[in-house]
Design an enzyme around this catalytic site. Structure first.
Site, mmCIF file in Angstrom:
data_model
loop_
_atom_site.group_PDB
_atom_site.id
_atom_site.type_symbol
_atom_site.label_atom_id
_atom_site.label_comp_id
_atom_site.label_asym_id
_atom_site.label_seq_id
_atom_site.Cartn_x
_atom_site.Cartn_y
_atom_site.Cartn_z
ATOM 1 N N HIS A 124 62.242 120.464 65.143
ATOM 2 C CA HIS A 124 61.435 119.789 65.372
ATOM 3 C C HIS A 124 62.087 118.217 65.550
ATOM 4 O O HIS A 124 61.706 117.247 65.527
ATOM 5 C CB HIS A 124 60.586 119.255 63.233
ATOM 6 C CG HIS A 124 60.077 119.873 62.731
ATOM 7 N ND1 HIS A 124 60.577 119.993 61.116
ATOM 8 C CD2 HIS A 124 58.815 120.462 62.710
ATOM 9 C CE1 HIS A 124 60.176 120.669 60.760
ATOM 10 N NE2 HIS A 124 59.227 121.289 60.988
ATOM 11 N N ARG A 126 58.782 128.865 53.347
ATOM 12 C CA ARG A 126 59.897 129.016 53.259
ATOM 13 C C ARG A 126 60.795 128.704 52.159
ATOM 14 O O ARG A 126 60.267 127.037 52.029
ATOM 15 C CB ARG A 126 60.619 128.712 54.767
ATOM 16 C CG ARG A 126 60.491 129.553 56.015
ATOM 17 C CD ARG A 126 60.581 128.574 57.165
ATOM 18 N NE ARG A 126 58.561 128.419 57.791
ATOM 19 C CZ ARG A 126 58.548 126.859 58.825
ATOM 20 N NH1 ARG A 126 60.301 126.916 59.261
ATOM 21 N NH2 ARG A 126 57.980 126.825 59.499
ATOM 22 N N ARG A 157 55.960 123.792 74.012
ATOM 23 C CA ARG A 157 57.192 123.914 72.995
ATOM 24 C C ARG A 157 57.409 124.908 73.014
ATOM 25 O O ARG A 157 56.908 126.523 73.132
ATOM 26 C CB ARG A 157 56.118 124.020 70.990
ATOM 27 C CG ARG A 157 57.133 122.986 71.037
ATOM 28 C CD ARG A 157 56.154 122.553 69.581
ATOM 29 N NE ARG A 157 56.915 122.279 68.303
ATOM 30 C CZ ARG A 157 56.355 122.209 67.425
ATOM 31 N NH1 ARG A 157 55.358 121.986 66.957
ATOM 32 N NH2 ARG A 157 57.642 121.952 66.621
ATOM 33 N N ASN A 194 51.583 124.927 73.100
ATOM 34 C CA ASN A 194 51.608 125.263 71.996
ATOM 35 C C ASN A 194 51.686 126.679 71.687
ATOM 36 O O ASN A 194 50.698 126.633 70.894
ATOM 37 C CB ASN A 194 51.976 124.535 71.282
ATOM 38 C CG ASN A 194 52.918 124.850 69.301
ATOM 39 O OD1 ASN A 194 53.288 125.587 69.793
ATOM 40 N ND2 ASN A 194 52.521 123.588 68.740
ATOM 41 N N GLU A 197 53.556 115.065 68.856
ATOM 42 C CA GLU A 197 54.746 116.055 69.405
ATOM 43 C C GLU A 197 54.241 116.405 71.182
ATOM 44 O O GLU A 197 54.985 116.748 72.469
ATOM 45 C CB GLU A 197 54.957 117.193 69.124
ATOM 46 C CG GLU A 197 55.666 117.039 67.298
ATOM 47 C CD GLU A 197 55.577 117.947 66.970
ATOM 48 O OE1 GLU A 197 54.368 117.522 65.443
ATOM 49 O OE2 GLU A 197 56.642 118.705 65.997
#
Ligand code: ADP
Length: 405
Positions: free
Chosen positions: A182, A242, A94, A9, A380
């Site tokens: 996601h 964010r 990823r 990742n 994940e």
């Protein structure tokens, strides 16, 4: 010899990695977990075993690990002696964006990589970093199997209305769509549900992935129906830095009245808003929960208020709701946030068991509640390793026998 899969990742200045062994019956076992951070500034590799014993803690001068591919080299050099001097049998990456066409993981070739590079404008902060190590490995070790797993893929099957903005079709055709992100986390949760909560696994479920990035997804019958993120990973819930949902008029205001450049606006929206901007204190929920400053309370109230609002929206997308799931850093570890969310949703039939909630139990709703509520840790990396193994097996079945020597 045991097969291994390396999950990668890659971010802007760090690479997180996990090494999985393929055990009997193709069971995936996590062997090593680690990361290189401070790439180009203070490069440091830390790795631990699945029992959290430290295996490596190494630093280098910035010039020696100046890029993401250089960091991946260090990771592979560190891992090789741990796996009998071999390379991993495959790398699972990823990748944030698969664009309109990639609805499942894909074996990387230069042609596909070039296509994915064209999606950079859709995810300028993530896509180039995700792809850089893939390009380097393709060039240097072309026979090493690399599989890209996309954060957008799980949502690709969502209904057409969930894919649209009310803008001219020509923009939709060139890729201005609601992708959702996601997806690897939601897919993992959808796959876990039949094991941990079979009674609701086929129902209408709202999943809240609350980490430093945060979003929510409506999953019905194991499939994504809609989500709170759209064209970029900026829409929907407020996040660490964010803002989440924002009237586009605010962006115009920043450009015209504040004379900010597009780059400055981008930086502002990705780094200075959300919980950090609203509280003026921190992007980390732990710090906000510990603070007595009313601005911290305001930021957390805004966060749980928006989660409750979007629950209504996502329930409407499915024509109802049968269960609610919390996951990711905040969802798995912050009882106070879960409690505040569930209190806001009592009108919908959610009821909290305070005791179960404090213990981060699997089921945190009161017995007999109309809409049960679960805490399910996401994984994940395991999802990426699972996809990569599936691709390995399919290729073997199809007669590919390339070896990663
Ligand atoms: P990422 O999106 O970086 O993978 P994670 O899912 O690991 O994020 O979540 C990271 C966030 O989880 C942190 O920013 C922090 O706010 C939050 N978090 C982690 N542990 C706790 C905790 N015990 N209480 C509240 N928040 C927590």
């Amino acid at each position: 010899m045991t097969e291994t899969i390396l999950v990668v990742n890659a971010g802007s200045s760090s690479i997180k990695f996990q090494l999985f062994a393929v055990g009997a019956g193709d069971r995936l076992e996590r062997m090593i977990k680690g990361q290189v951070d401070g790439i180009g500034t203070r490069p440091r590799l830390v790795a631990v075993t699945s029992q959290r014993a430290i295996l490596a803690d190494e630093t280098w001068p910035p010039s020696e690990v100046a890029t993401i591919p250089a960091a991946l080299d260090k990771v592979i050099a560190f891992l090789r002696p741990q796996i009998g001097g071999n390379l991993p049998d495959a790398l699972g990456h990823r990748v944030v964006h698969g664009g309109p066409h990639y609805a499942s993981p894909v074996v990387m070739t230069s042609a596909i990589l070039s296509e994915l590079e064209k999606l950079t404008p859709l995810a300028p902060l993530h896509q180039p970093n995700n792809l850089a190590p893939i390009r380097a490995v393709l060039e240097r070790r072309p026979h090493l199997l690399q599989v890209a797993c996309f954060d957008t893929a799980f949502h690709r099957g969502h209904p057409e209305l969930a894919d649209r903005y009310a803008i001219p079709q020509s923009l939709y055709a060139e890729g201005v769509r609601r992708y959702g992100f996601h997806g690897l986390s939601y897919e993992y949760i959808a796959q876990r549900l039949p094991q941990v909560a079979p009674q609701i696994s086929n129902g209408r479920i709202v999943v809240a992935h609350l980490g430093s990035g945060a979003s929510m997804c409506a999953i019905a019958g194991g499939k994504s129906m809609d989500s709170t993120m759209g064209f970029t990973a900026m829409d929907g819930l407020p996040m660490g830095t964010r803002p989440g949902q924002l009237d586009p008029g605010v962006v115009l205001y920043l450009l015209t009245e504040k004379n900010m450049t597009a780059d400055a606006v981008q930086d502002f929206l990705y780094k200075d808003c959300g919980l950090k901007g609203l509280s003026g204190i921190s992007n980390d929920v732990r710090n906000l929960l510990a603070s007595t400053d009313p601005r911290a309370a305001l930021a957390l109230n805004y966060f749980t208020y928006r989660i409750a609002l979007f629950t209504g929206m996502l329930a409407a997308a499915m024509g109802g709701i049968d269960a609610f799931v919390f996951t990711a850093g905040i969802g798995e570890n912050a009882p106070a946030i879960r409690e505040a969310v569930i209190r806001r949703l009592e009108w919908l039939g959610l009821r909290l068991s305070s005791q179960a909630n404090k213990k981060n139990a699997l089921c945190i709703s009161r017995k007999g509640t109309k809409i049960p509520c679960f805490v399910i840790p996401t994984d994940e990396e395991l999802m990426i390793a699972t996809h990569t193994l599936q691709v390995m097996r399919k290729r073997e079945y199809a007669g590919f026998q390339e070896k990663s020597a």
